[in-house]
Design an enzyme around this catalytic site. Structure first.
Site, PDB file in Angstrom:
ATOM      1  CE1 TYR A 159      -8.620   3.106   7.994  1.00 62.39           C
ATOM      2  CE2 TYR A 159      -9.270   5.512   8.125  1.00 62.39           C
ATOM      3  CZ  TYR A 159      -8.102   4.379   7.875  1.00 62.39           C
ATOM      4  OH  TYR A 159      -6.932   4.727   7.881  1.00 62.39           O
ATOM      5  N   GLY A 205       0.714  -1.174  -0.126  1.00 64.13           N
ATOM      6  CA  GLY A 205      -0.182  -0.051  -0.089  1.00 64.13           C
ATOM      7  C   GLY A 205       0.897   1.315   0.115  1.00 64.13           C
ATOM      8  CE  LYS A 214      -6.799   1.674  10.930  1.00 65.60           C
ATOM      9  NZ  LYS A 214      -5.533   0.813  10.695  1.00 65.60           N
TER      10      LYS A 214
HETATM   11  P1  NAD Z   1      -3.333   1.109   1.476  1.00 69.56           P
HETATM   12  O1  NAD Z   1      -5.052   0.973   1.030  1.00 69.56           O
HETATM   13  O2  NAD Z   1      -2.522   1.741   0.457  1.00 69.56           O
HETATM   14  O3  NAD Z   1      -2.771  -0.413   1.462  1.00 69.56           O
HETATM   15  C1  NAD Z   1      -3.420  -1.518   2.201  1.00 69.56           C
HETATM   16  C2  NAD Z   1      -2.869  -2.784   2.036  1.00 69.56           C
HETATM   17  O4  NAD Z   1      -3.626  -3.825   2.502  1.00 69.56           O
HETATM   18  C3  NAD Z   1      -2.973  -3.071   0.392  1.00 69.56           C
HETATM   19  O5  NAD Z   1      -1.896  -3.103  -0.212  1.00 69.56           O
HETATM   20  C4  NAD Z   1      -4.092  -4.144   0.301  1.00 69.56           C
HETATM   21  O6  NAD Z   1      -3.597  -5.154  -0.668  1.00 69.56           O
HETATM   22  C5  NAD Z   1      -3.569  -4.780   1.824  1.00 69.56           C
HETATM   23  N1  NAD Z   1      -4.694  -5.852   2.093  1.00 69.56           N
HETATM   24  C6  NAD Z   1      -5.803  -5.639   1.864  1.00 69.56           C
HETATM   25  N2  NAD Z   1      -6.632  -6.856   2.385  1.00 69.56           N
HETATM   26  C7  NAD Z   1      -5.674  -7.701   2.828  1.00 69.56           C
HETATM   27  C8  NAD Z   1      -5.543  -8.835   3.643  1.00 69.56           C
HETATM   28  N3  NAD Z   1      -6.836  -9.611   3.752  1.00 69.56           N
HETATM   29  N4  NAD Z   1      -4.406  -9.548   3.891  1.00 69.56           N
HETATM   30  C9  NAD Z   1      -3.533  -8.640   3.655  1.00 69.56           C
HETATM   31  N5  NAD Z   1      -3.434  -7.690   3.106  1.00 69.56           N
HETATM   32  C10 NAD Z   1      -4.447  -6.904   2.863  1.00 69.56           C
HETATM   33  O7  NAD Z   1      -3.115   1.687   3.037  1.00 69.56           O
HETATM   34  P2  NAD Z   1      -2.130   2.660   3.571  1.00 69.56           P
HETATM   35  O8  NAD Z   1      -2.337   4.006   3.015  1.00 69.56           O
HETATM   36  O9  NAD Z   1      -0.709   1.873   3.167  1.00 69.56           O
HETATM   37  O10 NAD Z   1      -2.149   2.537   4.984  1.00 69.56           O
HETATM   38  C11 NAD Z   1      -1.497   1.518   5.912  1.00 69.56           C
HETATM   39  C12 NAD Z   1      -2.035   1.668   7.275  1.00 69.56           C
HETATM   40  O11 NAD Z   1      -1.770   3.120   7.807  1.00 69.56           O
HETATM   41  C13 NAD Z   1      -3.335   1.344   7.396  1.00 69.56           C
HETATM   42  O12 NAD Z   1      -3.667   0.464   8.425  1.00 69.56           O
HETATM   43  C14 NAD Z   1      -4.043   2.738   7.501  1.00 69.56           C
HETATM   44  O13 NAD Z   1      -5.263   2.603   8.088  1.00 69.56           O
HETATM   45  C15 NAD Z   1      -3.014   3.627   8.165  1.00 69.56           C
HETATM   46  N6  NAD Z   1      -3.293   5.111   7.918  1.00 69.56           N
HETATM   47  C16 NAD Z   1      -3.099   5.274   6.485  1.00 69.56           C
HETATM   48  C17 NAD Z   1      -3.418   6.697   6.145  1.00 69.56           C
HETATM   49  C18 NAD Z   1      -2.913   7.073   4.928  1.00 69.56           C
HETATM   50  O14 NAD Z   1      -3.081   8.526   4.434  1.00 69.56           O
HETATM   51  N7  NAD Z   1      -2.488   6.486   3.905  1.00 69.56           N
HETATM   52  C19 NAD Z   1      -3.692   7.453   7.452  1.00 69.56           C
HETATM   53  C20 NAD Z   1      -4.040   7.123   8.512  1.00 69.56           C
HETATM   54  C21 NAD Z   1      -3.778   5.677   8.782  1.00 69.56           C
END
Ligand code: NAD
Length: 380
Positions: free
Chosen positions: A197, A67, A201
């Site tokens: 979501y 991700g 969380k």
């Molecule tokens: P993203 O959506 O870009 O990536 C999430 C990844 O999870 C994807 O690659 C997807 O293939 C994988 N995934 C989905 N289902 C799955 C499963 N069953 N088993 C294994 N993997 C699976 O998310 P991100 O932006 O990289 O965020 C990473 C973390 O940080 C998340 O927990 C998110 O909640 C948190 N977060 C992100 C942001 C942001 O702005 N990006 C902000 C706050 C919190």
């Protein structure tokens, strides 16, 4: 049941003995097995030391590593702990550059047995759980969001407890809701989010803290704001516009924003996010007064970032057509109070709005120039 024996090695690692119920005999009753692991001793030789001084680096498994955040974190951690000590995993097929950068494994967080196997076979010490469905995507598929964001969290928490792992699960500004104070939003306040979501969380925060107090699990969580990155694309959150505006500015020079121009949200540049995560994980437990901290760097509105991007692309046109994401953003913090992170483990941000924009432009302009040159070459 898990016991931490008071035995410590010369380099400060601590022997943790976990009695776990890893297999079942024929009549279905659980059979306890004993697992012994060396883990960094909290506060003495945790990850908060120069990695060169340590004979044994932590071995980290990152879930959902393909991700927006996982690839960057793997890179930073591999530089610190060694290429072989950081394993990326996801359910998607990785691009070639990921395969070339180090070990990548398939891991579905809904498969508890598969997670156990990985942790045992690869001697994992620390689990960074990034798999999630983000805010906007989660609302479009609530059953899947509940599975990945709730069942997946149960699985990683169980595995971390069973094998004595350090566990990091990020939370979000989305863990707050319309009843929370929005400017500023402190660490401990009303949390009544209205997205699946956000609900999932809050659940992860509370379950992690419960496992910490009940079983001694070294659970840690940072509530990230919207994250802006140059190398990876956002995964379907409400703050994605703050990254897309750069790509639109450098391609069509036209950005159609799905939020109102005055929607203020907390944000962070990815380098700050990754540094915060590693620093937090390396902090000795004795310094942590809490297990879930707000972190942030800046807060801005679409209008404000547009003005900043226009300094680089003066003919950028921005239009505003709020959609379903506006209702989500209207419930979220405008300004995040991260004073506890700054006080307890020394968090300081390096990127504000102007420096973030400058860094994004410096990274993206050459990429777009290169692809434009490639298109020109093909057309000729
Ligand atoms: P993203 O959506 O870009 O990536 C999430 C990844 O999870 C994807 O690659 C997807 O293939 C994988 N995934 C989905 N289902 C799955 C499963 N069953 N088993 C294994 N993997 C699976 O998310 P991100 O932006 O990289 O965020 C990473 C973390 O940080 C998340 O927990 C998110 O909640 C948190 N977060 C992100 C942001 C942001 O702005 N990006 C902000 C706050 C919190």
């Amino acid at each position: 049941m898990e016991v931490i024996a008071p035995e410590t090695s010369r380099d400060g690692w601590q022997r943790r003995i976990a009695y776990s119920y890893a297999c079942r005999c024929k009549n279905g009753s659980p059979v306890p097995t004993t697992l012994t692991r060396w883990v960094p001793q909290a506060g003495i030789n945790g990850y908060g030391h120069d990695p060169k001084d340590s004979p044994r680096h932590p071995r980290v498994l990152i879930t959902g590593a393909l991700g927006q955040l996982g690839q960057g974190l793997a890179k930073v951690m591999r530089e610190r702990y060694g290429r072989d000590n950081v394993i990326m995993s996801d359910i998607k097929k990785p691009p070639p550059h990921v395969l070339q950068s180090g070990r990548f494994l398939f891991a579905d967080v809904l498969d508890l047995r598969g997670l156990r196997e990985l942790v045992v076979n690869y001697e994992i010490d620390c689990l960074v759980h990034f798999s999630a469905l983000l805010s906007a995507i989660g609302e479009q598929n609530i059953p899947l969001a509940m599975q990945v964001n709730i069942e997946g969290v149960h699985n990683v928490q169980e595995v971390a407890k069973q094998f004595g792992l350090k566990l990091f699960i990020p939370s979000t500004i989305g863990a707050f809701g319309p009843d929370s104070p929005r400017n500023p939003t402190p660490d401990v306040t009303i949390q009544r989010p209205r997205t699946i979501y956000g609900v999932s969380k809050v659940h992860a925060e509370l379950m992690g803290e419960y496992y910490h107090h009940r079983f001694g699990l070294d659970f840690r969580s940072l509530r990230y704001p919207g994250v802006i990155s140059a190398d990876t694309m956002p995964g379907g959150g409400t703050t994605d516009y703050a990254q897309m505006i750069f790509h639109d500015a450098l391609t069509t020079k036209q950005h159609d924003c799905y939020l109102r121009p005055d929607t203020r949200l907390p944000m962070m540049f990815i380098d700050d996010v990754l540094r915060a995560t590693v620093d937090f994980l390396e902090t000795g437990s004795d310094k942590l007064s809490m297990r879930t901290y707000n972190v942030t760097a800046m807060s801005f509105t679409p209008e404000e970032i547009a003005a900043e991007v226009k300094k680089y692309v003066p003919d950028l046109e921005v239009t505003y057509q709020p959609d379903h994401r506006q209702a989500i953003a209207d419930q979220w913090p405008e300004v995040f109070d991260d004073c506890n992170a700054r006080q307890d483990w020394g968090w300081t941000h390096r990127y504000d709005l102007p420096t973030m924009c400058e860094t994004m432009m410096n990274a993206l302009v050459p990429q777009y120039n290169q692809s434009n040159n490639a298109v020109d070459a093909i057309e000729k």
